[in-house]
Design a protein around this motif. Structure first.
Motif, PDB file in Angstrom:
ATOM      1  N   GLU A 306      29.338  39.452  37.549  1.00 41.72           N
ATOM      2  CA  GLU A 306      29.522  40.743  38.067  1.00 41.72           C
ATOM      3  C   GLU A 306      28.934  40.838  39.682  1.00 41.72           C
ATOM      4  OE1 GLU A 306      26.212  43.867  36.960  1.00 41.72           O
ATOM      5  OE2 GLU A 306      27.744  44.096  34.929  1.00 41.72           O
ATOM      6  N   ALA A 307      28.169  39.287  39.633  1.00 41.34           N
ATOM      7  CA  ALA A 307      28.084  38.807  41.274  1.00 41.34           C
ATOM      8  C   ALA A 307      29.261  38.315  41.726  1.00 41.34           C
ATOM      9  CB  ALA A 307      26.641  37.632  40.864  1.00 41.34           C
ATOM     10  N   LEU A 308      29.781  37.202  41.171  1.00 40.23           N
ATOM     11  CA  LEU A 308      31.127  37.094  41.330  1.00 40.23           C
ATOM     12  C   LEU A 308      32.453  37.182  41.726  1.00 40.23           C
ATOM     13  CD1 LEU A 308      33.058  34.401  42.017  1.00 40.23           C
ATOM     14  CD2 LEU A 308      33.290  34.476  39.551  1.00 40.23           C
ATOM     15  N   GLU A 309      32.066  38.683  41.099  1.00 35.57           N
ATOM     16  CA  GLU A 309      33.359  40.151  41.232  1.00 35.57           C
ATOM     17  C   GLU A 309      32.854  40.617  43.132  1.00 35.57           C
ATOM     18  OE1 GLU A 309      35.883  43.745  38.979  1.00 35.57           O
ATOM     19  OE2 GLU A 309      33.692  42.749  38.716  1.00 35.57           O
ATOM     20  N   LEU A 310      32.135  40.615  42.871  1.00 35.09           N
ATOM     21  CA  LEU A 310      30.990  41.540  44.313  1.00 35.09           C
ATOM     22  C   LEU A 310      31.283  40.794  45.145  1.00 35.09           C
ATOM     23  CD1 LEU A 310      27.828  43.473  43.635  1.00 35.09           C
ATOM     24  CD2 LEU A 310      30.833  44.236  44.972  1.00 35.09           C
ATOM     25  N   VAL A 311      30.945  38.703  45.180  1.00 38.98           N
ATOM     26  CA  VAL A 311      31.255  39.042  46.066  1.00 38.98           C
ATOM     27  C   VAL A 311      32.864  38.338  47.151  1.00 38.98           C
ATOM     28  CG1 VAL A 311      29.314  37.371  46.044  1.00 38.98           C
ATOM     29  CG2 VAL A 311      31.008  36.365  44.778  1.00 38.98           C
ATOM     30  N   GLN A 312      33.951  38.149  45.587  1.00 39.80           N
ATOM     31  CA  GLN A 312      35.102  38.319  46.238  1.00 39.80           C
ATOM     32  C   GLN A 312      35.744  39.405  46.989  1.00 39.80           C
ATOM     33  OE1 GLN A 312      36.670  37.822  41.632  1.00 39.80           O
ATOM     34  NE2 GLN A 312      36.887  35.329  42.610  1.00 39.80           N
ATOM     35  N   THR A 313      35.289  40.522  46.028  1.00 40.41           N
ATOM     36  CA  THR A 313      36.031  41.480  47.054  1.00 40.41           C
ATOM     37  C   THR A 313      35.542  41.312  49.016  1.00 40.41           C
ATOM     38  OG1 THR A 313      35.808  43.222  44.970  1.00 40.41           O
ATOM     39  CG2 THR A 313      34.840  43.916  47.149  1.00 40.41           C
ATOM     40  N   ILE A 314      33.328  41.463  48.949  1.00 41.73           N
ATOM     41  CA  ILE A 314      33.196  41.014  50.859  1.00 41.73           C
ATOM     42  C   ILE A 314      33.963  40.398  50.820  1.00 41.73           C
ATOM     43  CG2 ILE A 314      31.074  40.472  51.719  1.00 41.73           C
ATOM     44  CD1 ILE A 314      30.079  41.733  48.525  1.00 41.73           C
ATOM     45  N   ASP A 315      34.200  39.030  50.944  1.00 41.34           N
ATOM     46  CA  ASP A 315      34.751  38.245  51.185  1.00 41.34           C
ATOM     47  C   ASP A 315      36.414  38.751  51.929  1.00 41.34           C
ATOM     48  OD1 ASP A 315      35.209  35.615  52.351  1.00 41.34           O
ATOM     49  OD2 ASP A 315      36.363  34.821  50.771  1.00 41.34           O
ATOM     50  N   ALA A 316      36.632  38.864  50.465  1.00 43.61           N
ATOM     51  CA  ALA A 316      38.359  39.687  51.190  1.00 43.61           C
ATOM     52  C   ALA A 316      38.146  40.609  52.142  1.00 43.61           C
ATOM     53  CB  ALA A 316      38.854  40.527  49.773  1.00 43.61           C
ATOM     54  N   LEU A 317      37.378  41.307  52.174  1.00 43.44           N
ATOM     55  CA  LEU A 317      37.327  42.123  53.239  1.00 43.44           C
ATOM     56  C   LEU A 317      36.518  41.793  54.691  1.00 43.44           C
ATOM     57  CD1 LEU A 317      34.910  45.334  51.238  1.00 43.44           C
ATOM     58  CD2 LEU A 317      37.696  45.833  51.637  1.00 43.44           C
ATOM     59  N   VAL A 318      35.833  40.540  54.726  1.00 45.56           N
ATOM     60  CA  VAL A 318      35.353  39.967  55.741  1.00 45.56           C
ATOM     61  C   VAL A 318      37.023  39.262  56.223  1.00 45.56           C
ATOM     62  CG1 VAL A 318      34.561  37.682  56.754  1.00 45.56           C
ATOM     63  CG2 VAL A 318      33.159  39.718  55.256  1.00 45.56           C
ATOM     64  N   ASP A 319      37.244  38.239  55.573  1.00 45.61           N
ATOM     65  CA  ASP A 319      38.943  37.699  56.174  1.00 45.61           C
ATOM     66  C   ASP A 319      39.272  38.275  56.396  1.00 45.61           C
ATOM     67  OD1 ASP A 319      40.083  35.161  55.551  1.00 45.61           O
ATOM     68  OD2 ASP A 319      41.290  35.633  54.151  1.00 45.61           O
ATOM     69  N   GLY A 320      39.787  39.872  56.011  1.00 48.74           N
ATOM     70  CA  GLY A 320      40.684  40.780  56.713  1.00 48.74           C
ATOM     71  C   GLY A 320      41.208  41.021  57.293  1.00 48.74           C
ATOM     72  N   ASN A 321      39.184  40.695  58.182  1.00 45.77           N
ATOM     73  CA  ASN A 321      38.811  42.116  59.659  1.00 45.77           C
ATOM     74  C   ASN A 321      39.893  41.246  60.706  1.00 45.77           C
ATOM     75  OD1 ASN A 321      37.620  44.166  57.525  1.00 45.77           O
ATOM     76  ND2 ASN A 321      36.177  43.259  58.258  1.00 45.77           N
ATOM     77  N   ALA A 322      39.767  42.572  61.417  1.00 49.31           N
ATOM     78  CA  ALA A 322      39.957  42.149  63.125  1.00 49.31           C
ATOM     79  C   ALA A 322      38.330  42.469  63.300  1.00 49.31           C
ATOM     80  CB  ALA A 322      40.839  42.666  63.635  1.00 49.31           C
ATOM     81  N   PRO A 323      38.040  41.879  64.805  1.00 46.73           N
ATOM     82  CA  PRO A 323      36.671  41.789  64.674  1.00 46.73           C
ATOM     83  C   PRO A 323      35.775  42.917  64.477  1.00 46.73           C
ATOM     84  CG  PRO A 323      37.175  40.283  65.966  1.00 46.73           C
ATOM     85  CD  PRO A 323      38.651  40.741  64.729  1.00 46.73           C
ATOM     86  N   GLU A 324      36.856  44.435  65.041  1.00 46.17           N
ATOM     87  CA  GLU A 324      36.144  45.336  65.650  1.00 46.17           C
ATOM     88  C   GLU A 324      36.964  46.797  64.098  1.00 46.17           C
ATOM     89  OE1 GLU A 324      38.736  44.218  66.356  1.00 46.17           O
ATOM     90  OE2 GLU A 324      40.418  45.640  66.823  1.00 46.17           O
ATOM     91  N   ARG A 325      36.901  45.859  63.169  1.00 48.23           N
ATOM     92  CA  ARG A 325      37.754  46.858  62.296  1.00 48.23           C
ATOM     93  C   ARG A 325      36.611  46.892  61.067  1.00 48.23           C
ATOM     94  NH1 ARG A 325      43.061  44.909  60.179  1.00 48.23           N
ATOM     95  NH2 ARG A 325      42.495  46.895  58.333  1.00 48.23           N
ATOM     96  N   GLU A 326      36.219  47.679  60.248  1.00 54.08           N
ATOM     97  CA  GLU A 326      35.693  48.226  59.315  1.00 54.08           C
ATOM     98  C   GLU A 326      36.640  47.809  57.487  1.00 54.08           C
ATOM     99  OE1 GLU A 326      31.429  49.430  58.147  1.00 54.08           O
ATOM    100  OE2 GLU A 326      32.683  50.576  58.331  1.00 54.08           O
ATOM    101  N   ARG A 327      37.066  47.905  56.651  1.00 49.90           N
ATOM    102  CA  ARG A 327      37.185  47.998  55.662  1.00 49.90           C
ATOM    103  C   ARG A 327      36.355  48.254  54.343  1.00 49.90           C
ATOM    104  NH1 ARG A 327      41.761  43.567  54.000  1.00 49.90           N
ATOM    105  NH2 ARG A 327      42.345  44.663  53.081  1.00 49.90           N
ATOM    106  N   GLU A 328      36.567  49.503  53.124  1.00 50.61           N
ATOM    107  CA  GLU A 328      36.278  50.034  52.506  1.00 50.61           C
ATOM    108  C   GLU A 328      36.674  50.175  51.404  1.00 50.61           C
ATOM    109  OE1 GLU A 328      33.184  53.715  51.148  1.00 50.61           O
ATOM    110  OE2 GLU A 328      33.184  52.871  53.023  1.00 50.61           O
ATOM    111  N   VAL A 329      36.702  49.463  50.312  1.00 55.84           N
ATOM    112  CA  VAL A 329      37.167  49.626  48.796  1.00 55.84           C
ATOM    113  C   VAL A 329      35.895  50.645  48.199  1.00 55.84           C
ATOM    114  CG1 VAL A 329      38.112  47.387  49.423  1.00 55.84           C
ATOM    115  CG2 VAL A 329      35.843  47.307  48.409  1.00 55.84           C
ATOM    116  N   GLU A 330      36.319  50.875  46.806  1.00 52.93           N
ATOM    117  CA  GLU A 330      35.849  51.327  45.703  1.00 52.93           C
ATOM    118  C   GLU A 330      35.707  51.219  44.607  1.00 52.93           C
ATOM    119  OE1 GLU A 330      36.734  55.041  44.887  1.00 52.93           O
ATOM    120  OE2 GLU A 330      36.591  56.451  46.362  1.00 52.93           O
ATOM    121  N   ILE A 331      34.378  50.362  44.226  1.00 51.93           N
ATOM    122  CA  ILE A 331      34.248  49.213  42.702  1.00 51.93           C
ATOM    123  C   ILE A 331      35.234  50.563  41.698  1.00 51.93           C
ATOM    124  CG2 ILE A 331      32.891  48.349  41.726  1.00 51.93           C
ATOM    125  CD1 ILE A 331      33.772  46.782  44.540  1.00 51.93           C
ATOM    126  N   ARG A 332      35.270  49.538  40.741  1.00 50.14           N
ATOM    127  CA  ARG A 332      35.952  50.994  39.333  1.00 50.14           C
ATOM    128  C   ARG A 332      35.070  49.973  37.994  1.00 50.14           C
ATOM    129  NH1 ARG A 332      38.840  55.280  41.315  1.00 50.14           N
ATOM    130  NH2 ARG A 332      39.918  55.172  42.844  1.00 50.14           N
TER     131      ARG A 332
END
Length: 332
Positions: A306-332
Motif C-alpha cells: 500500500e505504501a509503495l502504491e501511494l508513493v508511486q502515485t505521488i512520484d508520478a504526479l511530481v514528475d509530471g508537474n510543471a512548477p505551477e501545476r497541480e494534478r489530482e488522482v482518485e485512489i480506487r
C-alpha cells in the motif's frame, strides 16, 4: 524456524547487504538476547568481511548464509529486492526487507503470496512505525476526532552529489505512518514538486481527514515532524527528539495591567511519557517476536504494498508537474 525449539537455542539471524543500513541491522542483532548473528553477505566481499569481523560473525555467500539462518534482514538495492527475498523464502527463512518491499507492487504481491504459502513471516522495514514518539501517538489517536495531519521531512543532502528520489527515499516514511495511524487508504491524492523533484508536497484526502506531506533535500535545516490536528487538541511529534506535546484548551483572555487591557491566549500543554529507545532495535524485536509466536508482523507485506502504491502515485504526479501545476488522482 521450528518454534518448538525456541527455548533450546537462540534465533540465528543474518544480514544480506551490509551498507549503511544493513550494518546497523548486524549491530543490533549482535546485541539482542537470544539471538545469534550467524553471518552476513554483500556483493562487496571486503565490506562483508569488515562488518563480520566487527560484530564477531562470518562473511559468506548468500546460499551458505541461508543455510545458517532462521531469519534474515534484506538490505540490498531495491532493484534486487524481489529476487533476493524470493530466494530467502524458498530457503524457508523468515525475512525483514527494507522498504520498499519491491520495485513494483506486482512483485510485492507475489512475495506476499509466496510468504503466505510457505507459512513464513515477511515484514517490511518501515522503521518510523517503531519510533517511540509515533507509538505514543498511535495509542492516543483512537480517542481523538482527527481532522488533519501534517508531516515534514526536510533537510540538506548528506552527500551533495547524491540526488536520490525524495518521494521514495523520504516521503515514503510519512505515507506509511499516516496510513497506519488512520488505518485507511486515501480517496484521492494531489502532489507537486520543484527543484527537479528535490522538494515535493502531497495532499491525501481521506473521509473527513486531510493529510499534507512535505519532503525536501534542499532545506537548510533538518526537520522530522508530524502534527495531528483534532477537534480536542493539537499533537506535535518530533521524530528526532522522540517527543510528543499535546496542546489543549486554548482560549482568549483579557487582562488589566496599570489600567491597560491586554490580550493573550492561555493553553494547557501536556507532555506524555515517551519510552525513548532506538527504533531499529524495536523493529527487530517486533520482527523476532512475530517469528517466535508465528503471528502477523507489525508491518505486513500488504502494508508495504500500500505504501509503495501511494508513493508511486505521488512520484508520478511530481514528475509530471510543471512548477505551477497541480494534478489530482482518485485512489480506487
Amino acid at each position: 524456524m521450528d518454534t518448538s525449539q525456541e527455548s533450546t537455542r537462540a534465533v540465528r539471524a543474518g544480514v544480506i547487504g551490509v551498507g549503511a543500513m544493513g550494518k546497523n541491522h548486524a549491530r543490533v542483532y549482535s546485541e539482542l538476547r537470544d539471538v545469534a548473528l550467524a553471518g552476513v553477505c554483500d556483493h562487496d566481499r571486503e565490506v562483508a568481511r569488515t562488518v563480520a569481523a566487527e560484530y564477531g560473525t562470518v562473511a559468506t555467500d548468500l546460499q551458505s548464509l541461508l543455510e545458517r539462518c532462521d531469519v534474515v534482514t534484506v538490505a540490498v538495492p531495491t532493484p534486487v529486492h524481489y529476487e533476493t527475498v524470493s530466494q530467502c523464502l524458498d530457503a524457508g527463512v523468515h525475512v525483514l526487507v527494507e522498504k520498499p518491499i519491491a520495485e513494483t507492487t506486482d512483485q510485492g504481491r507475489r512475495l506476499a503470496e509466496q510468504a503466505r504459502e510457505a507459512g513464513l513471516v515477511l515484514q517490511v522495514g518501515h522503521i518510523e512505525r517503531f519510533n517511540p514518539a509515533v507509538q505514543t501517538v498511535a495509542e492516543l489517536i483512537d480517542d481523538l476526532e482527527v481532522i488533519g495531519l501534517e508531516a515534514e521531512r526536510l533537510g540538506p543532502p548528506v552527500d551533495r552529489t547524491a540526488r536520490g528520489n525524495v518521494v521514495f527515499d523520504l516521503m515514503v516514511h510519512d505515507v506509511d505512518v499516516v496510513g497506519s495511524l488512520l488505518d485507511e487508504q486515501p480517496e484521492s491524492v494531489s502532489a507537486m514538486g520543484t527543484d527537479d523533484g528535490q522538494y515535493a508536497t502531497a495532499t491525501m484526502a481521506y473521509d473527513d481527514v486531510v493529510a499534507s506531506l512535505t519532503a525536501s533535500r534542499v532545506t537548510q535545516k533538518k526537520v522530522r515532524k508530524l502534527t495531528v490536528t483534532a477537534t480536542e487538541c493539537l499533537v506535535e511529534v518530533d521524530y528526532l527528539q522522540q517527543s510528543v506535546l499535546i496542546h489543549r484548551n486554548s482560549y482568549p483572555e483579557y487582562l488589566t495591567d496599570d489600567g491597560q487591557r491586554r490580550y493573550r491566549h492561555e493553553s494547557v500543554v501536556e507532555r506524555p511519557r515517551v519510552d525513548n529507545g532506538e527504533p531499529l532495535r524495536h523493529e527487530l524485536e517486533s520482527f523476532l517476536e512475530a517469528v517466535r509466536t508465528d503471528s502477523e508482523p507489525a508491518v505486513t507485506a500488504e502494508d508495504g504494498i500500500e505504501a509503495l502504491e501511494l508513493v508511486q502515485t505521488i512520484d508520478a504526479l511530481v514528475d509530471g508537474n510543471a512548477p505551477e501545476r497541480e494534478r489530482e488522482v482518485e485512489i480506487r
